[in-house]
Design a protein around this motif. Sequence first.
Motif, PDB file in Angstrom:
ATOM      1  N   ARG A 108       0.826  -1.213   0.000  1.00  7.21           N
ATOM      2  CA  ARG A 108       0.000   0.000   0.000  1.00  7.21           C
ATOM      3  C   ARG A 108       0.857   1.258   0.000  1.00  7.21           C
ATOM      4  O   ARG A 108       1.819   1.372   0.739  1.00  7.21           O
ATOM      5  CB  ARG A 108      -0.904  -0.018   1.233  1.00  7.21           C
ATOM      6  CG  ARG A 108      -1.908   1.130   1.300  1.00  7.21           C
ATOM      7  CD  ARG A 108      -2.905   0.862   2.416  1.00  7.21           C
ATOM      8  NE  ARG A 108      -3.844   1.957   2.565  1.00  7.21           N
ATOM      9  CZ  ARG A 108      -3.684   2.970   3.397  1.00  7.21           C
ATOM     10  NH1 ARG A 108      -2.604   3.023   4.162  1.00  7.21           N
ATOM     11  NH2 ARG A 108      -4.576   3.928   3.495  1.00  7.21           N
ATOM     12  N   THR A 109       0.483   2.212  -0.851  1.00 11.58           N
ATOM     13  CA  THR A 109       1.198   3.484  -0.926  1.00 11.58           C
ATOM     14  C   THR A 109       0.226   4.618  -0.601  1.00 11.58           C
ATOM     15  O   THR A 109      -0.616   4.975  -1.427  1.00 11.58           O
ATOM     16  CB  THR A 109       1.791   3.708  -2.330  1.00 11.58           C
ATOM     17  OG1 THR A 109       0.755   3.568  -3.309  1.00 11.58           O
ATOM     18  CG2 THR A 109       2.893   2.693  -2.619  1.00 11.58           C
ATOM     19  N   ALA A 110       0.345   5.175   0.591  1.00 12.76           N
ATOM     20  CA  ALA A 110      -0.571   6.233   1.012  1.00 12.76           C
ATOM     21  C   ALA A 110       0.143   7.555   1.264  1.00 12.76           C
ATOM     22  O   ALA A 110      -0.495   8.570   1.540  1.00 12.76           O
ATOM     23  CB  ALA A 110      -1.315   5.807   2.283  1.00 12.76           C
ATOM     24  N   GLU A 111       1.474   7.542   1.188  1.00 12.19           N
ATOM     25  CA  GLU A 111       2.244   8.775   1.377  1.00 12.19           C
ATOM     26  C   GLU A 111       2.835   9.207   0.035  1.00 12.19           C
ATOM     27  O   GLU A 111       2.579   8.602  -0.992  1.00 12.19           O
ATOM     28  CB  GLU A 111       3.361   8.540   2.403  1.00 12.19           C
ATOM     29  CG  GLU A 111       2.864   8.186   3.788  1.00 12.19           C
ATOM     30  CD  GLU A 111       2.114   9.324   4.464  1.00 12.19           C
ATOM     31  OE1 GLU A 111       2.308  10.492   4.049  1.00 12.19           O
ATOM     32  OE2 GLU A 111       1.346   9.049   5.389  1.00 12.19           O
ATOM     33  N   GLY A 112       3.639  10.251   0.062  1.00 11.07           N
ATOM     34  CA  GLY A 112       4.248  10.718  -1.172  1.00 11.07           C
ATOM     35  C   GLY A 112       4.185  12.227  -1.285  1.00 11.07           C
ATOM     36  O   GLY A 112       4.185  12.946  -0.282  1.00 11.07           O
ATOM     37  N   LEU A 113       4.105  12.699  -2.521  1.00 19.14           N
ATOM     38  CA  LEU A 113       4.051  14.146  -2.735  1.00 19.14           C
ATOM     39  C   LEU A 113       3.443  14.454  -4.097  1.00 19.14           C
ATOM     40  O   LEU A 113       3.319  13.588  -4.955  1.00 19.14           O
ATOM     41  CB  LEU A 113       5.444  14.773  -2.618  1.00 19.14           C
ATOM     42  CG  LEU A 113       6.574  14.221  -3.493  1.00 19.14           C
ATOM     43  CD1 LEU A 113       6.516  14.796  -4.907  1.00 19.14           C
ATOM     44  CD2 LEU A 113       7.925  14.574  -2.872  1.00 19.14           C
ATOM     45  N   ILE A 114       3.069  15.715  -4.257  1.00 19.32           N
ATOM     46  CA  ILE A 114       2.603  16.221  -5.540  1.00 19.32           C
ATOM     47  C   ILE A 114       3.670  17.169  -6.060  1.00 19.32           C
ATOM     48  O   ILE A 114       4.029  18.143  -5.396  1.00 19.32           O
ATOM     49  CB  ILE A 114       1.251  16.950  -5.411  1.00 19.32           C
ATOM     50  CG1 ILE A 114       0.165  15.946  -4.992  1.00 19.32           C
ATOM     51  CG2 ILE A 114       0.883  17.629  -6.731  1.00 19.32           C
ATOM     52  CD1 ILE A 114      -1.176  16.579  -4.713  1.00 19.32           C
ATOM     53  N   GLU A 115       4.198  16.844  -7.233  1.00 20.74           N
ATOM     54  CA  GLU A 115       5.278  17.640  -7.836  1.00 20.74           C
ATOM     55  C   GLU A 115       4.730  18.410  -9.038  1.00 20.74           C
ATOM     56  O   GLU A 115       3.836  17.930  -9.744  1.00 20.74           O
ATOM     57  CB  GLU A 115       6.412  16.719  -8.280  1.00 20.74           C
ATOM     58  CG  GLU A 115       7.611  17.428  -8.874  1.00 20.74           C
ATOM     59  CD  GLU A 115       8.265  18.378  -7.885  1.00 20.74           C
ATOM     60  OE1 GLU A 115       8.281  19.589  -8.173  1.00 20.74           O
ATOM     61  OE2 GLU A 115       8.738  17.904  -6.822  1.00 20.74           O
ATOM     62  N   SER A 116       5.255  19.612  -9.247  1.00 13.75           N
ATOM     63  CA  SER A 116       4.851  20.402 -10.407  1.00 13.75           C
ATOM     64  C   SER A 116       6.069  20.774 -11.227  1.00 13.75           C
ATOM     65  O   SER A 116       7.196  20.805 -10.728  1.00 13.75           O
ATOM     66  CB  SER A 116       4.131  21.683  -9.960  1.00 13.75           C
ATOM     67  OG  SER A 116       5.001  22.512  -9.197  1.00 13.75           O
ATOM     68  N   TYR A 117       5.834  21.025 -12.499  1.00 12.67           N
ATOM     69  CA  TYR A 117       6.913  21.436 -13.392  1.00 12.67           C
ATOM     70  C   TYR A 117       6.347  22.393 -14.426  1.00 12.67           C
ATOM     71  O   TYR A 117       5.323  22.111 -15.054  1.00 12.67           O
ATOM     72  CB  TYR A 117       7.519  20.214 -14.092  1.00 12.67           C
ATOM     73  CG  TYR A 117       8.493  20.579 -15.191  1.00 12.67           C
ATOM     74  CD1 TYR A 117       9.772  21.040 -14.885  1.00 12.67           C
ATOM     75  CD2 TYR A 117       8.130  20.480 -16.537  1.00 12.67           C
ATOM     76  CE1 TYR A 117      10.670  21.379 -15.887  1.00 12.67           C
ATOM     77  CE2 TYR A 117       9.027  20.808 -17.546  1.00 12.67           C
ATOM     78  CZ  TYR A 117      10.286  21.264 -17.214  1.00 12.67           C
ATOM     79  OH  TYR A 117      11.167  21.613 -18.218  1.00 12.67           O
ATOM     80  N   ILE A 118       6.986  23.541 -14.576  1.00 10.92           N
ATOM     81  CA  ILE A 118       6.610  24.515 -15.586  1.00 10.92           C
ATOM     82  C   ILE A 118       7.749  24.608 -16.584  1.00 10.92           C
ATOM     83  O   ILE A 118       8.872  24.955 -16.214  1.00 10.92           O
ATOM     84  CB  ILE A 118       6.333  25.910 -14.981  1.00 10.92           C
ATOM     85  CG1 ILE A 118       5.308  25.821 -13.845  1.00 10.92           C
ATOM     86  CG2 ILE A 118       5.862  26.867 -16.071  1.00 10.92           C
ATOM     87  CD1 ILE A 118       3.958  25.333 -14.271  1.00 10.92           C
ATOM     88  N   HIS A 119       7.456  24.304 -17.832  1.00 17.47           N
ATOM     89  CA  HIS A 119       8.503  24.319 -18.853  1.00 17.47           C
ATOM     90  C   HIS A 119       8.886  25.755 -19.218  1.00 17.47           C
ATOM     91  O   HIS A 119       8.091  26.684 -19.049  1.00 17.47           O
ATOM     92  CB  HIS A 119       8.023  23.576 -20.105  1.00 17.47           C
ATOM     93  CG  HIS A 119       9.099  23.327 -21.105  1.00 17.47           C
ATOM     94  ND1 HIS A 119      10.214  22.578 -20.812  1.00 17.47           N
ATOM     95  CD2 HIS A 119       9.244  23.736 -22.390  1.00 17.47           C
ATOM     96  CE1 HIS A 119      10.992  22.529 -21.883  1.00 17.47           C
ATOM     97  NE2 HIS A 119      10.429  23.235 -22.848  1.00 17.47           N
ATOM     98  N   ALA A 120      10.114  25.915 -19.695  1.00 20.05           N
ATOM     99  CA  ALA A 120      10.615  27.232 -20.094  1.00 20.05           C
ATOM    100  C   ALA A 120       9.644  27.899 -21.056  1.00 20.05           C
ATOM    101  O   ALA A 120       9.198  27.290 -22.023  1.00 20.05           O
ATOM    102  CB  ALA A 120      11.992  27.089 -20.741  1.00 20.05           C
ATOM    103  N   GLY A 121       9.303  29.162 -20.781  1.00 18.53           N
ATOM    104  CA  GLY A 121       8.328  29.868 -21.593  1.00 18.53           C
ATOM    105  C   GLY A 121       6.951  29.867 -20.985  1.00 18.53           C
ATOM    106  O   GLY A 121       6.050  30.580 -21.434  1.00 18.53           O
ATOM    107  N   SER A 122       6.777  29.046 -19.944  1.00 19.83           N
ATOM    108  CA  SER A 122       5.512  28.996 -19.185  1.00 19.83           C
ATOM    109  C   SER A 122       4.298  28.658 -20.050  1.00 19.83           C
ATOM    110  O   SER A 122       3.199  29.155 -19.803  1.00 19.83           O
ATOM    111  CB  SER A 122       5.284  30.325 -18.453  1.00 19.83           C
ATOM    112  OG  SER A 122       6.333  30.583 -17.553  1.00 19.83           O
ATOM    113  N   LYS A 123       4.485  27.803 -21.056  1.00 15.02           N
ATOM    114  CA  LYS A 123       3.370  27.401 -21.901  1.00 15.02           C
ATOM    115  C   LYS A 123       2.954  25.951 -21.677  1.00 15.02           C
ATOM    116  O   LYS A 123       1.936  25.501 -22.184  1.00 15.02           O
ATOM    117  CB  LYS A 123       3.714  27.625 -23.375  1.00 15.02           C
ATOM    118  CG  LYS A 123       3.870  29.107 -23.723  1.00 15.02           C
ATOM    119  CD  LYS A 123       4.043  29.321 -25.219  1.00 15.02           C
ATOM    120  CE  LYS A 123       4.116  30.811 -25.528  1.00 15.02           C
ATOM    121  NZ  LYS A 123       4.253  31.060 -26.998  1.00 15.02           N
TER     122      LYS A 123
END
Length: 219
Positions: free
Chosen positions: A57-72
Motif C-alpha cells: 500500500r502506498t498512502a504517502e508521497g508528494l505532488i510535484e509540479s513542473y513549468i517548462h521554459a516559456g511557461s506554456k
Amino acid sequence: MANQISAQCVKKLRQMTGAGMMDCKKALQESDGNVDKAIESLRQKGLASANKKSGRRTAEGLIESYIHAGSKIGVMVELNCETDFVARRIEFQQLAKNIAMQIAASPNVHYVSINEIPSNIIQEEKSIESGKEDLINKPEKVKQQILEGRINKRLKELSLTSQAFIKNPDITVQDLINENISLMGENIQIRRFVRFLLGEGVEKVEQNFSEEVASMIKS
C-alpha cells in the motif's frame, strides 16, 4: 572489455527480479551470463525486490509540479510511496521531478500505464489499425500479427511508464521507478498526472492583417 549481453537476456532477468535494466545488465556481465548467479548477486545487493514490493500500500508521497521554459506547458503529478520518511528523501523528490519533466516532454501520453487504458480506447485503436489499406490483402494470420504489433506500439505511446526515460533512453520510466524501489526499499507508484498546455481547448481567432487594414480604409 565488458561481456556482451543481449537485450533479451537483460529483459528476462528484469522480469524475474524487478531490478533495473542497468543493474540486470551489470549483474549478467559480472556472472558471464549465468542467470542464477546474476539473481544471487542482485539479491545480495538488495536490488531484486521491486516485484515483491509492488503490491504494498502506498498512502504517502508528494505532488510535484513542473513549468517548462516559456511557461506554456505545466505538469502536476502525484507520486506515492509507503512512508513519509521516504517521501522526504532527496532521491524520491528528484524522482518526482524527473517524472514531471518526462510528462511535459511526452505530449502523446495520456495514461500512467497500459493497464489503465480503457477498453473502449483499445477497441478504437484496433478498429483504426485493422481498417488500414495495407492490411486488406494480407493473409489473416499475418494480418493479426501485424495488427497486434501495431496496437502494442500504440498503447505504449499512450502509457507513461512505457516511455524511454528522457535522461537515459536505455531504460523506461518503469525501470527508473523499479531502481528507486530497490534503492529506497519501498513500493513507489505514479498515482495520477495532469498536463496543462497554454490555450488548449480555446478556439483561436485568426485575424488577417491586410483584410483588417482594408476594412478600416473603407470605413
